[in-house]
Design an enzyme around this catalytic site. Structure first.
Site, PDB file in Angstrom:
ATOM      1  CG  ASP A 112      57.571  49.567  58.628  1.00 46.98           C
ATOM      2  OD1 ASP A 112      57.354  49.479  57.393  1.00 46.98           O
ATOM      3  OD2 ASP A 112      58.251  48.735  59.256  1.00 46.98           O
ATOM      4  CB  CYS A 115      54.839  48.233  53.531  1.00 50.32           C
ATOM      5  SG  CYS A 115      54.390  49.814  52.789  1.00 50.32           S
ATOM      6  CG  HIS A 305      50.141  49.611  53.522  1.00 51.43           C
ATOM      7  ND1 HIS A 305      51.209  49.511  54.389  1.00 51.43           N
ATOM      8  CD2 HIS A 305      49.506  48.411  53.577  1.00 51.43           C
ATOM      9  CE1 HIS A 305      51.199  48.308  54.952  1.00 51.43           C
ATOM     10  NE2 HIS A 305      50.186  47.632  54.466  1.00 51.43           N
TER      11      HIS A 305
END
Length: 319
Positions: A112, A115, A305
């Site tokens: 989101d 992270c 990510h």
């Protein structure tokens, strides 16, 4: 104290937007047929953009419907990650390399934009809990944070804007090794970080602390503050207001360096990118602990990510 590598010494962290891609095609420049990647593909012949797309496709598959995923999950065996890259041997070799280095598990975080902060915060507290004297280590961590908090007011953050967020982090640290009925356990730590009101509050506080660290140390950071999309140099205030303080914004090397220094924590980030033909994984270290020998928290970076790597035995992870 060992100095943290400067941002220009570290591998680039791509800031491209995630897109949903078909299962087997890596897009080529307009006018060319899509490249089919299979077990016979030599990934060393792919461009960085193609490698990014291949990695991002796999990441998209694993985080699809991410709003339904927990903010942070229980540890899973590293083989689960390996299975996601079936058919991409360059990545499989890197995952096997991580396993040979003792990283037997992965703890996923929701994709989101927060992270990095959520992963680091969780791993930071978990590491304190795993030390021989967790109560002492928690006390040292609280002292370090209390010493850093005045930076927030120095750069103009009102105490009322951050104290409730700070209290959520302090509340967890005070429960580490306390001996009280509500002493923090691995289960209650995970439960706390899965609760949006707690997890998000900690992320917000760490973003503000990172912003304050960047603004208060211009000699260390000002030369590296660039707009991630356009490349123009930015002032510390504009950079922090645009990319550090708002939630949902991916962290870059400047932010990682600043937060490691503010928390006085050692961290390592493993880059899963498929680049090395022999499967080696590059680790970038952020070394800011008072004791340089302090074991680092270790994160796994895939373009866009961050997750947490776990060094517990495979048997312990599978219990």
């Amino acid at each position: 104290m060992t100095s943290t590598p400067l941002p220009e010494e570290q591998p680039p962290a791509p800031r491209l937007n995630a897109t949903q891609l078909p299962d087997v095609d890596v897009p080529q420049p307009s006018g060319n047929a899509p490249l089919v990647v299979d077990e016979n593909t030599d990934l060393s012949t792919l461009t960085p953009a193609q490698l990014y797309e291949l990695n991002q496709r796999t990441l998209d598959e694993s985080t699809r419907s991410s709003s339904d995923l927990p903010l942070i999950a229980a540890v899973a065996p590293i083989r689960v990650l390996r299975e996601e890259y079936d058919g991409a041997p360059a990545f499989v070799r890197q995952i096997d390399f991580l396993a040979t280095k003792g990283y037997h598990g992965i703890r996923r975080t929701r994709g989101d934009g927060d992270c990095f902060y959520r992963s680091l915060a969780f791993a930071y507290i978990e590491r304190i809990m795993s030390t021989p004297d967790p109560a002492l280590e928690a006390t040292i961590a609280i002292s370090t944070l209390d010493a850093a908090v005045p930076l927030l007011e120095t750069v103009g953050f009102d105490k009322f804007a951050y104290e409730d967020f700070y209290e959520e982090l302090l509340g967890l640290l005070r429960r580490v090794g306390s001996g009280a009925p509500d002493q923090l356990s691995p289960e209650t730590l995970l439960s706390a970080f899965q609760a949006p009101e707690v997890s998000t509050a900690i992320v917000v506080f760490l973003r503000l602390l990172t912003s304050a660290q960047i603004r208060c140390d211009p000699d260390a950071f000002d030369a590296f503050l660039f707009h991630p999309d356009f490349g123009n140099q930015m002032t510390a205030r504009d950079f922090c207001e645009s990319f550090v303080e708002p939630t949902g914004k991916e962290a870059d090397h400047v932010q990682m360096t600043a937060l490691a220094r503010a928390l006085k924590v050692n961290a390592k980030v493993a880059y899963l990118d498929g680049h090395d033909p022999n499967g080696a994984v590059d680790f970038v270290s952020f070394e800011s602990a008072l004791d340089p020998s302090t074991p680092p928290v270790v994160l796994l970076y895939r373009p866009g990510h961050y997750d947490i790597l776990d060094t517990r035995s495979l048997e312990a992870i599978q219990l």
